[in-house]
Write a protein that holds these residues in place. Structure first.
Motif, short mmCIF file in Angstrom:
data_model
loop_
_atom_site.label_atom_id
_atom_site.label_comp_id
_atom_site.label_asym_id
_atom_site.label_seq_id
_atom_site.Cartn_x
_atom_site.Cartn_y
_atom_site.Cartn_z
N VAL A 114 1.34 -3.41 7.03
CA VAL A 114 0.41 -3.40 6.10
C VAL A 114 1.16 -3.53 4.65
O VAL A 114 2.27 -2.75 4.54
CB VAL A 114 -0.59 -2.16 6.29
CG1 VAL A 114 -1.53 -2.00 4.98
CG2 VAL A 114 -1.07 -2.26 7.43
N PHE A 115 0.78 -4.31 3.83
CA PHE A 115 1.45 -4.12 2.48
C PHE A 115 0.97 -2.94 1.76
O PHE A 115 -0.08 -2.85 1.51
CB PHE A 115 1.28 -5.37 1.64
CG PHE A 115 1.91 -5.88 0.39
CD1 PHE A 115 3.16 -5.78 0.32
CD2 PHE A 115 1.25 -5.48 -0.81
CE1 PHE A 115 3.83 -6.00 -0.81
CE2 PHE A 115 1.88 -5.58 -2.07
CZ PHE A 115 3.40 -5.69 -1.95
N ARG A 116 1.94 -2.34 1.25
CA ARG A 116 1.57 -1.12 0.16
C ARG A 116 2.29 -1.34 -1.24
O ARG A 116 3.27 -1.50 -1.43
CB ARG A 116 2.64 0.01 0.83
CG ARG A 116 1.95 0.64 2.03
CD ARG A 116 2.52 1.79 2.47
NE ARG A 116 2.30 3.01 1.62
CZ ARG A 116 1.17 3.63 1.98
NH1 ARG A 116 0.33 3.69 2.90
NH2 ARG A 116 1.20 4.71 0.79
N SER A 117 1.24 -1.40 -2.00
CA SER A 117 1.46 -1.80 -3.32
C SER A 117 2.43 -0.89 -4.01
O SER A 117 2.92 -1.26 -5.24
CB SER A 117 0.02 -2.04 -4.20
OG SER A 117 -0.66 -0.92 -4.25
N ALA A 118 2.16 0.34 -3.67
CA ALA A 118 2.85 1.59 -4.36
C ALA A 118 4.32 1.43 -4.14
O ALA A 118 5.12 1.75 -5.04
CB ALA A 118 2.50 2.87 -3.66
N THR A 119 4.82 0.83 -3.08
CA THR A 119 6.03 0.62 -2.97
C THR A 119 6.57 -0.66 -2.91
O THR A 119 7.77 -1.11 -2.66
CB THR A 119 6.42 1.10 -1.44
OG1 THR A 119 5.95 0.48 -0.44
CG2 THR A 119 6.24 2.77 -1.48
N ASP A 120 5.74 -1.74 -3.00
CA ASP A 120 5.84 -3.25 -2.93
C ASP A 120 6.47 -3.55 -1.73
O ASP A 120 7.78 -4.51 -1.96
CB ASP A 120 6.75 -3.48 -4.30
CG ASP A 120 6.42 -4.88 -4.63
OD1 ASP A 120 5.41 -5.87 -4.23
OD2 ASP A 120 7.55 -5.63 -5.41
#
Length: 348
Positions: A114-120
Protein backbone atom coordinates in the motif's frame (compact mmCIF):
# COMPACT_ATOMS: atom_id res chain seq x y z
CA UNK A 1 4.60 -59.77 14.27
CA UNK A 2 6.46 -56.67 15.46
CA UNK A 3 8.82 -56.31 18.42
CA UNK A 4 7.77 -54.79 21.71
CA UNK A 5 8.70 -51.09 21.41
CA UNK A 6 9.98 -51.09 24.98
CA UNK A 7 12.65 -53.67 24.13
CA UNK A 8 13.63 -52.49 20.65
CA UNK A 9 17.08 -51.00 20.24
CA UNK A 10 17.72 -47.42 19.27
CA UNK A 11 19.50 -47.23 15.95
CA UNK A 12 21.79 -44.48 14.74
CA UNK A 13 20.30 -42.74 11.69
CA UNK A 14 23.77 -42.06 10.40
CA UNK A 15 25.41 -45.43 9.99
CA UNK A 16 22.65 -47.91 10.78
CA UNK A 17 24.61 -49.49 13.64
CA UNK A 18 22.56 -50.33 16.71
CA UNK A 19 23.39 -48.62 19.97
CA UNK A 20 23.53 -50.45 23.26
CA UNK A 21 19.97 -49.96 24.56
CA UNK A 22 21.34 -49.14 28.03
CA UNK A 23 23.32 -46.26 26.56
CA UNK A 24 20.71 -45.00 24.04
CA UNK A 25 20.14 -41.32 23.46
CA UNK A 26 18.87 -39.93 26.78
CA UNK A 27 18.03 -36.52 25.31
CA UNK A 28 15.83 -38.13 22.66
CA UNK A 29 14.24 -40.39 25.27
CA UNK A 30 13.47 -37.50 27.61
CA UNK A 31 12.18 -35.47 24.71
CA UNK A 32 9.87 -38.29 23.65
CA UNK A 33 8.41 -38.45 27.15
CA UNK A 34 7.51 -34.78 26.90
CA UNK A 35 6.22 -35.23 23.36
CA UNK A 36 3.86 -38.04 24.41
CA UNK A 37 2.57 -35.92 27.29
CA UNK A 38 1.99 -32.83 25.12
CA UNK A 39 0.37 -34.71 22.24
CA UNK A 40 -1.87 -36.49 24.72
CA UNK A 41 -3.17 -33.11 25.86
CA UNK A 42 -3.75 -31.99 22.27
CA UNK A 43 -5.60 -35.22 21.46
CA UNK A 44 -7.79 -34.79 24.54
CA UNK A 45 -8.58 -31.22 23.51
CA UNK A 46 -9.61 -32.35 20.02
CA UNK A 47 -11.64 -35.26 21.39
CA UNK A 48 -13.56 -32.93 23.67
CA UNK A 49 -14.88 -31.12 20.59
CA UNK A 50 -14.99 -33.79 17.87
CA UNK A 51 -16.47 -36.77 19.69
CA UNK A 52 -16.26 -40.44 18.82
CA UNK A 53 -13.51 -40.22 16.19
CA UNK A 54 -10.09 -40.66 17.87
CA UNK A 55 -8.33 -41.54 14.59
CA UNK A 56 -8.90 -37.96 13.43
CA UNK A 57 -6.96 -36.62 16.42
CA UNK A 58 -4.10 -39.10 15.86
CA UNK A 59 -3.68 -38.09 12.22
CA UNK A 60 -4.02 -34.37 12.96
CA UNK A 61 -1.32 -34.53 15.64
CA UNK A 62 0.98 -36.53 13.35
CA UNK A 63 0.69 -33.91 10.58
CA UNK A 64 1.29 -31.12 13.11
CA UNK A 65 4.50 -32.72 14.42
CA UNK A 66 5.70 -33.65 10.93
CA UNK A 67 5.50 -30.03 9.79
CA UNK A 68 2.93 -30.79 7.10
CA UNK A 69 -0.43 -29.39 6.06
CA UNK A 70 -3.84 -31.01 6.45
CA UNK A 71 -6.77 -31.20 4.04
CA UNK A 72 -10.12 -32.08 5.63
CA UNK A 73 -12.74 -33.19 3.10
CA UNK A 74 -16.36 -34.10 3.63
CA UNK A 75 -19.93 -32.94 3.23
CA UNK A 76 -21.08 -29.84 5.13
CA UNK A 77 -22.01 -30.13 8.78
CA UNK A 78 -19.84 -33.04 9.96
CA UNK A 79 -17.28 -30.98 11.88
CA UNK A 80 -14.52 -30.08 9.40
CA UNK A 81 -14.19 -26.46 10.49
CA UNK A 82 -14.77 -27.41 14.12
CA UNK A 83 -11.78 -29.77 13.99
CA UNK A 84 -9.60 -27.06 12.47
CA UNK A 85 -10.70 -24.49 15.05
CA UNK A 86 -10.16 -26.95 17.91
CA UNK A 87 -6.58 -27.56 16.81
CA UNK A 88 -5.94 -23.83 16.54
CA UNK A 89 -7.40 -23.09 19.97
CA UNK A 90 -5.46 -25.89 21.65
CA UNK A 91 -2.15 -24.26 20.69
CA UNK A 92 -1.22 -20.83 22.01
CA UNK A 93 -0.06 -19.20 18.77
CA UNK A 94 -1.21 -16.81 16.07
CA UNK A 95 -4.21 -18.07 14.12
CA UNK A 96 -5.67 -16.76 10.87
CA UNK A 97 -8.90 -17.82 9.20
CA UNK A 98 -9.79 -17.43 5.52
CA UNK A 99 -13.27 -18.00 4.18
CA UNK A 100 -12.68 -18.98 0.56
CA UNK A 101 -15.22 -17.55 -1.88
CA UNK A 102 -15.31 -17.27 -5.70
CA UNK A 103 -14.39 -13.56 -5.57
CA UNK A 104 -11.37 -14.01 -3.27
CA UNK A 105 -8.10 -12.67 -4.76
CA UNK A 106 -4.54 -13.98 -4.20
CA UNK A 107 -3.63 -10.69 -2.50
CA UNK A 108 -6.41 -11.32 0.02
CA UNK A 109 -4.31 -14.26 1.23
CA UNK A 110 -0.73 -13.11 0.94
CA UNK A 111 -1.03 -9.38 1.57
CA UNK A 112 -0.56 -6.25 -0.49
CA UNK A 113 1.78 -3.26 -0.84
CA UNK A 114 0.00 0.00 0.00
CA UNK A 115 1.40 3.39 -0.97
CA UNK A 116 1.69 5.83 1.94
CA UNK A 117 1.83 9.42 0.80
CA UNK A 118 3.22 10.56 4.17
CA UNK A 119 6.45 8.63 3.62
CA UNK A 120 6.29 8.53 -0.19
CA UNK A 121 6.90 4.78 -0.19
CA UNK A 122 5.07 1.49 -0.24
CA UNK A 123 4.24 -0.36 2.96
CA UNK A 124 3.56 -4.10 3.02
CA UNK A 125 0.41 -5.15 4.79
CA UNK A 126 0.57 -8.89 5.46
CA UNK A 127 -2.39 -11.13 4.75
CA UNK A 128 -3.81 -13.93 6.88
CA UNK A 129 -1.13 -16.42 5.77
CA UNK A 130 1.24 -14.62 8.16
CA UNK A 131 0.03 -16.70 11.10
CA UNK A 132 1.23 -19.94 12.67
CA UNK A 133 -2.00 -21.81 11.94
CA UNK A 134 -4.05 -20.83 8.91
CA UNK A 135 -7.58 -22.20 8.63
CA UNK A 136 -8.74 -22.19 5.02
CA UNK A 137 -12.47 -22.84 5.10
CA UNK A 138 -14.01 -24.37 1.95
CA UNK A 139 -10.81 -23.90 -0.03
CA UNK A 140 -12.34 -25.33 -3.19
CA UNK A 141 -14.92 -22.55 -3.42
CA UNK A 142 -12.18 -20.16 -4.60
CA UNK A 143 -10.80 -20.10 -8.13
CA UNK A 144 -7.67 -22.12 -8.97
CA UNK A 145 -5.77 -18.82 -9.33
CA UNK A 146 -6.46 -17.95 -5.71
CA UNK A 147 -5.83 -21.51 -4.53
CA UNK A 148 -2.39 -21.40 -6.17
CA UNK A 149 -1.40 -18.43 -4.00
CA UNK A 150 -0.83 -20.95 -1.22
CA UNK A 151 1.62 -23.10 -3.18
CA UNK A 152 4.78 -21.15 -2.28
CA UNK A 153 3.55 -20.62 1.28
CA UNK A 154 2.98 -24.32 1.92
CA UNK A 155 6.11 -25.63 0.24
CA UNK A 156 8.74 -23.03 1.16
CA UNK A 157 7.35 -21.19 4.18
CA UNK A 158 7.47 -17.87 2.37
CA UNK A 159 5.47 -15.74 -0.03
CA UNK A 160 6.54 -13.34 -2.78
CA UNK A 161 4.57 -10.13 -3.29
CA UNK A 162 5.58 -7.66 -6.02
CA UNK A 163 9.01 -9.27 -6.33
CA UNK A 164 9.81 -9.17 -2.60
CA UNK A 165 9.98 -12.40 -0.61
CA UNK A 166 8.56 -12.44 2.91
CA UNK A 167 9.24 -15.28 5.35
CA UNK A 168 6.27 -16.79 7.16
CA UNK A 169 6.31 -17.50 10.91
CA UNK A 170 7.19 -20.91 12.27
CA UNK A 171 5.58 -23.24 12.94
CA UNK A 172 3.36 -22.81 9.89
CA UNK A 173 0.41 -25.13 9.36
CA UNK A 174 -2.43 -24.86 6.86
CA UNK A 175 -5.61 -26.71 7.79
CA UNK A 176 -7.94 -26.48 4.81
CA UNK A 177 -11.48 -27.80 4.55
CA UNK A 178 -13.27 -28.61 1.33
CA UNK A 179 -16.60 -29.98 0.19
CA UNK A 180 -16.88 -32.80 -2.36
CA UNK A 181 -16.41 -31.37 -5.85
CA UNK A 182 -19.79 -32.70 -6.91
CA UNK A 183 -21.41 -30.02 -4.77
CA UNK A 184 -22.55 -26.77 -6.37
CA UNK A 185 -20.09 -23.88 -6.59
CA UNK A 186 -16.83 -25.79 -6.05
CA UNK A 187 -13.59 -26.01 -8.04
CA UNK A 188 -11.42 -29.15 -7.89
CA UNK A 189 -8.02 -28.55 -6.31
CA UNK A 190 -5.26 -28.81 -8.94
CA UNK A 191 -2.93 -31.80 -8.62
CA UNK A 192 -0.01 -29.56 -7.58
CA UNK A 193 -2.12 -28.05 -4.79
CA UNK A 194 -3.26 -31.44 -3.46
CA UNK A 195 0.33 -32.65 -3.48
CA UNK A 196 1.28 -29.87 -1.02
CA UNK A 197 -1.01 -31.31 1.64
CA UNK A 198 0.73 -33.97 3.69
CA UNK A 199 -2.51 -35.78 4.44
CA UNK A 200 -6.19 -35.73 3.64
CA UNK A 201 -8.73 -36.98 6.12
CA UNK A 202 -12.46 -37.53 5.93
CA UNK A 203 -14.37 -36.66 9.08
CA UNK A 204 -17.35 -38.88 8.38
CA UNK A 205 -20.58 -39.17 10.33
CA UNK A 206 -20.35 -40.01 14.04
CA UNK A 207 -22.00 -43.18 15.31
CA UNK A 208 -25.26 -42.93 17.23
CA UNK A 209 -23.62 -42.91 20.67
CA UNK A 210 -21.12 -40.19 19.71
CA UNK A 211 -23.85 -38.09 18.14
CA UNK A 212 -25.96 -38.35 21.30
CA UNK A 213 -22.93 -37.26 23.33
CA UNK A 214 -22.52 -34.31 20.98
CA UNK A 215 -26.14 -33.31 21.55
CA UNK A 216 -25.67 -33.48 25.32
CA UNK A 217 -22.46 -31.47 25.28
CA UNK A 218 -23.60 -28.80 22.87
CA UNK A 219 -27.19 -28.42 24.04
CA UNK A 220 -26.40 -25.21 25.91
CA UNK A 221 -22.99 -24.06 24.71
CA UNK A 222 -20.38 -24.92 22.09
CA UNK A 223 -17.38 -26.83 23.52
CA UNK A 224 -15.12 -24.56 21.49
CA UNK A 225 -16.11 -21.71 23.78
CA UNK A 226 -14.38 -23.36 26.75
CA UNK A 227 -11.38 -24.88 24.93
CA UNK A 228 -8.13 -23.53 26.36
CA UNK A 229 -4.58 -23.80 24.93
CA UNK A 230 -2.73 -26.89 26.13
CA UNK A 231 0.65 -26.08 24.57
CA UNK A 232 2.46 -23.30 22.70
CA UNK A 233 3.69 -22.81 19.17
CA UNK A 234 7.28 -22.74 20.45
CA UNK A 235 6.82 -26.14 22.09
CA UNK A 236 5.33 -27.59 18.91
CA UNK A 237 8.30 -26.29 16.91
CA UNK A 238 10.76 -27.83 19.36
CA UNK A 239 8.98 -31.19 19.38
CA UNK A 240 8.77 -31.18 15.57
CA UNK A 241 12.55 -30.84 15.49
CA UNK A 242 12.78 -33.85 17.83
CA UNK A 243 10.61 -35.92 15.47
CA UNK A 244 13.19 -35.54 12.71
CA UNK A 245 15.65 -37.53 14.84
CA UNK A 246 13.35 -40.56 15.14
CA UNK A 247 15.07 -43.46 13.40
CA UNK A 248 13.77 -45.13 10.25
CA UNK A 249 15.72 -48.20 9.16
CA UNK A 250 16.65 -48.87 5.57
CA UNK A 251 14.08 -51.69 5.49
CA UNK A 252 11.29 -49.30 6.52
CA UNK A 253 12.46 -46.70 3.99
CA UNK A 254 12.44 -49.37 1.29
CA UNK A 255 8.90 -50.29 2.34
CA UNK A 256 7.86 -46.66 1.83
CA UNK A 257 9.48 -46.62 -1.61
CA UNK A 258 7.81 -49.92 -2.55
CA UNK A 259 4.37 -48.61 -1.62
CA UNK A 260 4.75 -45.28 -3.39
CA UNK A 261 6.52 -46.82 -6.39
CA UNK A 262 3.68 -49.30 -6.90
CA UNK A 263 1.32 -46.41 -7.65
CA UNK A 264 3.38 -45.25 -10.62
CA UNK A 265 2.68 -48.28 -12.76
CA UNK A 266 -0.77 -49.16 -11.46
CA UNK A 267 -3.28 -49.81 -14.28
CA UNK A 268 -6.04 -47.87 -12.51
CA UNK A 269 -3.98 -44.69 -12.36
CA UNK A 270 -3.09 -42.05 -14.89
CA UNK A 271 -0.64 -40.43 -12.47
CA UNK A 272 0.99 -42.06 -9.45
CA UNK A 273 2.40 -40.49 -6.30
CA UNK A 274 5.39 -38.15 -6.51
CA UNK A 275 8.68 -38.40 -4.59
CA UNK A 276 7.19 -35.77 -2.26
CA UNK A 277 4.71 -38.46 -1.21
CA UNK A 278 7.59 -40.72 -0.14
CA UNK A 279 9.18 -37.94 1.90
CA UNK A 280 5.95 -36.93 3.57
CA UNK A 281 4.86 -40.49 4.31
CA UNK A 282 8.17 -41.10 6.10
CA UNK A 283 7.94 -37.80 8.02
CA UNK A 284 4.39 -38.56 9.11
CA UNK A 285 5.37 -42.09 10.14
CA UNK A 286 8.16 -40.66 12.31
CA UNK A 287 5.68 -38.30 13.96
CA UNK A 288 3.22 -41.14 14.62
CA UNK A 289 6.01 -43.28 16.10
CA UNK A 290 7.17 -40.43 18.34
CA UNK A 291 3.66 -39.67 19.58
CA UNK A 292 3.46 -43.37 20.54
CA UNK A 293 6.64 -42.99 22.59
CA UNK A 294 8.94 -44.82 20.18
CA UNK A 295 12.31 -43.66 18.89
CA UNK A 296 12.00 -45.76 15.72
CA UNK A 297 9.46 -46.27 12.94
CA UNK A 298 7.60 -49.54 12.48
CA UNK A 299 5.94 -50.74 9.27
CA UNK A 300 2.68 -50.40 11.21
CA UNK A 301 3.18 -46.62 11.28
CA UNK A 302 3.62 -46.53 7.51
CA UNK A 303 0.57 -48.73 6.96
CA UNK A 304 -1.60 -46.58 9.23
CA UNK A 305 -0.73 -43.43 7.26
CA UNK A 306 -0.46 -44.72 3.68
CA UNK A 307 -4.08 -44.00 2.71
CA UNK A 308 -4.39 -40.46 4.16
CA UNK A 309 -0.92 -39.44 2.91
CA UNK A 310 -0.91 -41.04 -0.56
CA UNK A 311 -4.48 -41.49 -1.83
CA UNK A 312 -5.32 -37.83 -2.49
CA UNK A 313 -2.25 -37.43 -4.73
CA UNK A 314 -3.33 -40.11 -7.21
CA UNK A 315 -5.01 -39.33 -10.54
CA UNK A 316 -7.30 -42.11 -11.69
CA UNK A 317 -7.88 -43.09 -15.30
CA UNK A 318 -11.27 -42.16 -16.72
CA UNK A 319 -12.31 -45.83 -16.84
CA UNK A 320 -11.40 -46.40 -13.20
CA UNK A 321 -13.18 -43.28 -12.04
CA UNK A 322 -16.35 -44.16 -13.95
CA UNK A 323 -16.12 -47.67 -12.52
CA UNK A 324 -16.27 -46.30 -8.98
CA UNK A 325 -12.64 -46.90 -8.04
CA UNK A 326 -11.10 -44.40 -5.60
CA UNK A 327 -7.56 -43.52 -4.64
CA UNK A 328 -8.19 -45.15 -1.27
CA UNK A 329 -9.12 -48.40 -3.00
CA UNK A 330 -5.85 -48.37 -4.95
CA UNK A 331 -3.70 -47.72 -1.87
CA UNK A 332 -5.53 -50.43 0.10
CA UNK A 333 -4.87 -52.91 -2.68
CA UNK A 334 -1.18 -51.95 -2.83
CA UNK A 335 -0.90 -52.37 0.95
CA UNK A 336 -2.34 -55.88 0.73
CA UNK A 337 0.07 -57.09 -1.94
CA UNK A 338 3.29 -55.31 -0.87
CA UNK A 339 5.47 -57.51 1.38
CA UNK A 340 6.05 -56.12 4.87
CA UNK A 341 9.73 -56.01 5.86
CA UNK A 342 10.73 -58.59 8.45
CA UNK A 343 12.17 -57.52 11.78
CA UNK A 344 15.93 -58.00 12.15
CA UNK A 345 18.03 -58.16 15.34
CA UNK A 346 15.03 -57.48 17.56
CA UNK A 347 13.96 -54.23 15.94
CA UNK A 348 13.57 -52.18 12.75
Amino acid sequence: MHPDPSTATLTDPGDGAAHDPQHGLPALRAGLDELVEVTGRVRAALASVVTGRPALADLTVAVLLAGGHLLVEDVPGVGKTTLAKALARSIDCRVGRIQFTPDLLPSDLTGVNVFRSATDEFEFRPGPVFNNIVIGDEINRASPKTQSALLECMEEGQTTVDGTTHLLPRPFLVVATQNPVEMEGTYPLPEAQRDRFMARLTVGYPDAEAEMLMLDRQEAVSPLAHLQPVTTGATVLRLADLVRHVHASRAVKQYVLDLVGATRGHPALRLGASPRASLQLLKAAKALAASSGRDHVLPDDVQALAVPVVAHRLVLTTESRLGGTTGEDVVDEILRRTPVPASTTGGY
